[in-house]
Design a protein around this motif. Sequence first.
Motif, PDB file in Angstrom:
ATOM      1  N   GLU A 116     118.842  15.140  29.352  1.00 39.81           N
ATOM      2  CA  GLU A 116     119.837  15.054  30.418  1.00 39.81           C
ATOM      3  C   GLU A 116     119.435  13.952  31.389  1.00 39.81           C
ATOM      4  OE1 GLU A 116     121.601  17.854  33.959  1.00 39.81           O
ATOM      5  OE2 GLU A 116     120.947  18.807  32.115  1.00 39.81           O
ATOM      6  N   ALA A 117     120.378  13.094  31.711  1.00 43.32           N
ATOM      7  CA  ALA A 117     120.101  11.995  32.632  1.00 43.32           C
ATOM      8  C   ALA A 117     121.287  11.800  33.570  1.00 43.32           C
ATOM      9  CB  ALA A 117     119.837  10.702  31.864  1.00 43.32           C
ATOM     10  N   LYS A 118     120.976  11.615  34.844  1.00 42.04           N
ATOM     11  CA  LYS A 118     121.981  11.278  35.851  1.00 42.04           C
ATOM     12  C   LYS A 118     121.431  10.127  36.672  1.00 42.04           C
ATOM     13  CE  LYS A 118     123.800  15.944  36.385  1.00 42.04           C
ATOM     14  NZ  LYS A 118     123.968  17.088  37.272  1.00 42.04           N
ATOM     15  N   MET A 123     114.863  12.367  34.623  1.00 45.53           N
ATOM     16  CA  MET A 123     115.393  12.816  33.333  1.00 45.53           C
ATOM     17  C   MET A 123     114.703  14.097  32.907  1.00 45.53           C
ATOM     18  SD  MET A 123     115.838   9.368  31.054  1.00 45.53           S
ATOM     19  CE  MET A 123     116.530  10.245  29.670  1.00 45.53           C
ATOM     20  N   ASP A 124     115.471  15.008  32.318  1.00 42.88           N
ATOM     21  CA  ASP A 124     114.950  16.274  31.816  1.00 42.88           C
ATOM     22  C   ASP A 124     115.177  16.369  30.318  1.00 42.88           C
ATOM     23  OD1 ASP A 124     114.231  17.356  34.323  1.00 42.88           O
ATOM     24  OD2 ASP A 124     116.264  18.074  34.660  1.00 42.88           O
TER      25      ASP A 124
END
Length: 142
Positions: A116-118, A123-124
């Motif tokens: 997951e990246a925003k 990042m996770d």
Amino acid sequence: MDIFKANQVISGSHGTLMIDGEVFAEVSEVKIETKIERKEVWLPGGQKGEKIVGASGEGTIKRYKLNSNWFKKFTKLAKGNEVYFELYFQVDDPDVAGAEAIRITDCWNKDGFSIEAKRGEEMDEELKIDYLPINLKAVELI
């Protein structure tokens, strides 16, 4: 009446997670669950009880993405090859007398893994696992 002190509450921020002997110290969350399966049993007098007929284990591991280690390990899944691994998790809070550690052997990846990246945020990566409850062992208890 004895009341506990705030520093006696175990903090998960002092935990270590290892997969196959490799430390993933950047783990941000771990959830391990052993689930019990029960079957209804009718007893004399019209009473209903339950009997344990099975157990299963599952969990979720989240970590901050620092490298491509998970990607390298689990790319075999895309080729249809199972990946078994050992999970070791330890919470060692310096304020608490002792540490707690568990080891789960022969875990497997349940659903692949997600990244997951925003923009502007860390990042996770998340990994869902399954295991046989018989493979869950307490290595150290507080």
